[in-house]
Structures are given as C-alpha cells and as structure tokens.
Design a protein around this motif. Structure first.
Motif, PDB file in Angstrom:
ATOM      1  N   GLU A 155       0.817  -1.212   0.000  1.00  0.00           N
ATOM      2  CA  GLU A 155       0.000   0.000   0.000  1.00  0.00           C
ATOM      3  C   GLU A 155       0.850   1.260   0.000  1.00  0.00           C
ATOM      4  O   GLU A 155       0.416   2.313  -0.455  1.00  0.00           O
ATOM      5  N   ASP A 207       1.167  -9.827  -0.414  1.00  0.00           N
ATOM      6  CA  ASP A 207       1.192  -9.038   0.817  1.00  0.00           C
ATOM      7  C   ASP A 207       2.603  -8.597   1.222  1.00  0.00           C
ATOM      8  O   ASP A 207       2.830  -8.239   2.363  1.00  0.00           O
ATOM      9  N   ASP A 308      -1.654   8.106   0.592  1.00  0.00           N
ATOM     10  CA  ASP A 308      -1.578   7.054  -0.417  1.00  0.00           C
ATOM     11  C   ASP A 308      -1.135   7.620  -1.760  1.00  0.00           C
ATOM     12  O   ASP A 308      -1.016   6.896  -2.737  1.00  0.00           O
TER      13      ASP A 308
ATOM     14  N   CYS B 153      -6.113  -2.611  -9.916  1.00  0.00           N
ATOM     15  CA  CYS B 153      -5.164  -1.907  -9.071  1.00  0.00           C
ATOM     16  C   CYS B 153      -4.590  -2.870  -8.035  1.00  0.00           C
ATOM     17  O   CYS B 153      -5.138  -3.938  -7.768  1.00  0.00           O
ATOM     18  N   GLU B 155      -4.401  -2.991  -4.885  1.00  0.00           N
ATOM     19  CA  GLU B 155      -5.067  -3.284  -3.625  1.00  0.00           C
ATOM     20  C   GLU B 155      -5.862  -4.590  -3.675  1.00  0.00           C
ATOM     21  O   GLU B 155      -6.076  -5.224  -2.664  1.00  0.00           O
ATOM     22  N   ASP B 308     -10.188  -7.185   1.629  1.00  0.00           N
ATOM     23  CA  ASP B 308      -8.760  -7.062   1.336  1.00  0.00           C
ATOM     24  C   ASP B 308      -8.027  -8.351   1.681  1.00  0.00           C
ATOM     25  O   ASP B 308      -6.811  -8.435   1.542  1.00  0.00           O
TER      26      ASP B 308
END
Lengths: 329, 329
Positions: A155, A207, A308, B153, B155, B308
């Motif tokens: 992120e 992740d 962000d 994207c 995320e 998520d």
C-alpha cells in the motif's frame, strides 16, 4: 588499476605526473601504465603525455562512468554498485533483470542487492507510466534506476514515487540553482514544461514487496537537440533553463545522496514530513484542474494529496473524488 | 504430427489401428509414423505393435505433458499455452521469466500472454509465502503457475489468492470427492494437514499491475514417499486421503477450468460471492486462534476476513486487530 591511475591523474589536474612515479606508487610496470592510459584515452579521457614530464589529464569525457559517479559519492548503499551501459532498452527493465526473479535469492548472492544503480547514456525503449514511451537520447539526460528492497507492504510503495520527486527536486535545486515544481503524480516541471519523470515499479507477493525499482529520467541537454519538434512545447531541459551545461555526474551523485536521505527517513517513519515538503512544491494543488483518467475527464478543485498519493478533487457538483492515477491539466 | 498420431491412438484404446490407416488419415509416410511412435514410446507411452494389426496404446505415462493437459480442456485462455518442464527451480520464477520485464511488451508478441501455464514434474527451489521453501518432489504433486494480466489496481491483487483457493477447493471436490478446508491466508488443508499452497506474485507499477503469477502446489502422491519425516505430521496428500491414485492431468484441467470461471467472475465484479464461498469453507474463522506475525503472537477470536483478505481478530482485551499476513493456529 585503471581507476587508481585515473585517481592519480585527477589528484592534480594542473601538473604532469611521471610514468615512473605512477609505477612507484602503484607498484606496476611502465608497460602496464601505458596500456591503462590507452584504455582511458579510448574511453574519452584527454591525457597529454610528454617524454620528459609524464602524463597530464586535461579533460574528462561527458560520460556516466561508474568510476566518475562513485568518486566522491557520499552514500552508504545507493550507487555503491553501478551498472553502466551505453545503450539499454530501459534502465528499469535492466534493473529488474539484475534484481532476479526470486524475491529472496539476493541473500544467496545470486542477484543484485539494495542500492544498485543502473545507468545508461541512452534508452531505446524508455518508458513512463502506463507503458507510455519516454524519449531518452544518447548523452542528453540522466536515465537511471535504483534497486531498493524495503520490507514494506504494497500500500505504501506509491510513496516511493513521491519521496523520489522530493529527492530529485532537492538535487536539482542544489546542483543547478533552480527550483522545479512537482506535478502530480510523478513528474517534475519547470514553468509548465516537463523536466523529469519518475517510474516506480515493483515485484511483490500479494502481501509483501520483493523489490522496488525507482526509475528517474532527467532531461539535462539543451532542448534544441533533445526533443522531437512535436513535443518541444511540453518538454524542457536543465541546460535550456539555466543557459549552461550541467554536470550529469554531479547531479547523479546529488540525486543518490538526497534519495538515500529521503529513503532512510521514509523507512524511519518520516513520510509525513516528506509529504509536506512534496505538497509545498506541488503545482497541482489548490487550483481548478481537469483530471483525465483512462475513460473520463473530471474538473474541479484539487484539494489535497493524501498519504496514499491519491489526489482529492472537489468536483464542480461538490462531491469529493479520489484519484490514484490520471493526468492533471 | 506426433500429437495427431497420439490422438488417433487414443481414439479407441481397445483395438489396433494399422500403420497404413494412420498414413492415409494423416497423409504421412510409414517411416514418419514409425519415428513418431518411437518418440511417444520414449516419452513413456506404452504402444504395442503387431505386424499384421498395427499399433495399440495400452498406457499413458503419469506425466503432465501439454498434449495431455490440453486434450479435452474446457477453457478459453487458461492453459492454452502450456510450458512443460521436467525440473525447474520454481514454476513461479519460470512464469515470471517468460512474462518478461516489460509490462506491456506482450502486446508486441515478445512475452507470454494471459493464461500461460507453467507446469513441472519437480521444483528444486519451490517457494511458499515469505520465501519459505516448498517441498515439490518429482511426480508427487502438481506444481503449476498461471500467468494473468488483469487491468486491476494493486489493492485487490490479494483477492486472487482467495479466489484461487476457491477454485482449487472446487476442483479437488469434483475430481477426488473430498472437501478440503481453506486456511487463511493461502493454504488448503484436510483434517488439519496441508494439502495445497498458493503463492500469488506480481509485477507492478506503483498504481497498476503489469502481471500476476498465481502459483499452485498440490500434494497428490501418497504421503509415505512424499514428505520428509520431520514435516509428515503437518502435510498430507490426495492419495493418502482417498486411498487411491489421483489423475494429475484431470485435476490440472479441473483447476484451470474452475480458476477461469472464478477469474472471469472476479473481473466481472463477482468477488463478494466468491468471498462468501471462501468464508464458508474457511477453517480459520469464528474460533479462538493464535496469529503469529514476524515479531509477535496475538490470541483472540477470529471474527471475519474482509475484502482485502485481512483477518480481523478480536483480541482478548476487546480490541479488534487487522492482519494482512501471519500464521494462524
């Protein structure tokens, strides 16, 4: 040995140093010295030689040679491993290739470590965001990519583009004495014309980041020979702005030093300060703008950029819309 | 030609087909037919030959050959380009290599397109999440990676791991008649032992995915010869569970078909339904658990997994903590 001879020649540019003295200091033969001098000359170093006096370095070529970049470089890790190319398709591609496919295998010494710099005189397939092409002709700019291996989540990778913009802005200010503006999301401009582009790419698990490659392109040469006519009105270069040539080597060193400072600060939690610095030099904020996305154009008041990296636009109907990508005008 | 001969041999496994007939149907010479038959035999196909009757296929080798996987495969794009290797370091690494460094260059035909399957009999450097090693011995499992190029994207890339878990769960249920459970974040288990691991990796710009590689490892062989003793208690295999051998080819086909269905649904906005299916088969939810992160262990009640992919844990002190990564027990 070649680099040590070069160092000796650079030590006093005004006077000659005899071949004998070089031999004595470095413990090599006259023939070896002569051979290395020839190689340096082939690389573009102007070295006078006089039978009775020895050698004298009179000119350093305008090239981004590793020995030039590393000479006097004040960093811990960035630019400590320089991979120089005359011509590559793209320094980002080359950096990704050298970074390897395996996220962790650099620990086994198989792939490049954090801080590696890939730099080239020319990119034949330079890229900007979204696969756009980036004009990067021979010797007319700084085309560089830095490999980073931070242990961060996906992120916040976007923040690397922002802190790189801050680092380049500081470096240009320091070396050239001008203050470029930052255009959201990833350009530096001067009086509305593009001076620098930044392309951050990464390899990641879902992740976890394996590595980040930060690509930086800075136009240094005069615009006349740099830019194809059809894009002249959008682009500028440092020498066009300042009216004098720019030392590319010095600017690369300054960029590496500022980037390392920003990167260390970022890793230590200093992003809020960097974001403030970014905002204070951003020309896309607090004004009426149009934001063009892949499919649409929105107009409104650019209120803020959040942590962000997203642009917050207050649309004409009062609604607030968030953009992670787009072209502002 | 070899594959067309194989198709003819497979058409009726009970009876012989004469060399003459093969020649006639395919328009090739007897010598050519004979040579291809030899190659097929070298690949492990058992082909009887009788001078008066011709050829008869009696056994197909237990290999993941592209012609076997593609024979009867009901997908549009997944697995339409199969890259088969006996031994690779890691199918994910190989897939990333074939995907290329340039996000968009596949459009120029230089790199692999969406759907490419990399599959191997053995991985010498199989990896799980966080650089952990994954035991992947010759012929004892399905070690595969699928290349995807969705325009999404960053995320939501994590969701690919989740929908892959759903696809593999469905495929195992269909082919083997057992219902594995999903363990957050990326494993399939059966009675508490690991059956399958999923490793999603990507190449991306800061705000756009270049490509995703979804790696899937499924233990198919009997546990006795599959697993080093020190990890036997944590691992199982499909043949150990069902007590009979598993057709790896059939399972690969089913995984590809289910994965394509899930992927298409995901792209069309169907993630909420997939998430519900994921949750209904997840064994890490609604129970007292310990979550081990890099540095700490937290205990609490596992309340939910959000879109998520993050696990929401109600700690013993009442606080709700979100985990994007960790080991649940």
């Amino acid at each position: 040995m070649k680099n040590r001879i070069l160092e000796l020649l650079k030590f006093d540019r005004e006077s000659y140093i005899s071949g004998e003295e070089i031999c004595r200091i470095l413990g090599v033969s006259r023939t070896a010295v002569w051979k290395h001098i020839q190689v340096l000359r082939d690389e573009g170093y102007k070295i006078l030689s006089m039978p009775s006096k020895g050698y004298c370095l009179t000119a350093i070529p305008d090239r981004l040679y590793p020995e030039e970049i590393m000479s006097g470089l004040l960093t811990k890790s960035l630019g400590r491993d320089v991979r120089y190319f005359e011509i590559v398709d793209s320094t980002n591609n080359k950096a990704k290739e050298l970074a390897g496919f395996k996220g962790l295998s650099h620990e086994a010494g198989l792939t490049a470590a954090e801080g590696m710099l890939v730099i080239a005189e020319e990119q034949t397939g330079g890229r900007g965001r979204l696969g756009r092409s980036w004009h990067a002709p021979y010797g007319k700019g700084i085309w560089m990519s830095v490999l980073l291996r931070p242990q961060v989540c996906l992120e916040i990778v976007y923040q690397m583009t922002m802190i790189t913009a801050v680092a380049v802005m500081r470096a240009v200010r320091e070396v050239c004495g001008i203050a470029p503006e930052i255009k959201w999301p990833n350009d530096l401009q001067y009086e509305g014309k593009k001076l620098c582009g930044i392309l951050t790419e990464m390899s990641a698990e879902a992740d976890r980041v394996n590595y980040i490659v930060v690509g930086i392109g800075i136009n240094t040469a005069s615009a006349g020979d740099l830019i194809p006519p059809q894009i002249t009105h959008q682009m500028t270069s440092l020498s066009e702005i300042t009216g004098k040539p720019v030392s590319r080597v010095k600017l690369v060193q300054e960029v590496l030093q500022e980037l390392e400072a920003c990167y260390d600060s970022w890793l230590a939690g200093g992003f809020p300060e960097l974001l403030e610095e970014w905002k204070s030099h951003c020309n896309s904020l607090n004004r009426q703008v149009a934001v063009k996305t892949l499919h649409e154009v929105y107009t409104g008041w650019s209120m803020d950029v959040n942590s962000d990296g997203a642009l917050l636009l207050k649309l004409d109907n009062g609604e607030i819309k968030k953009f992670v990508s787009g072209d502002v005008s």
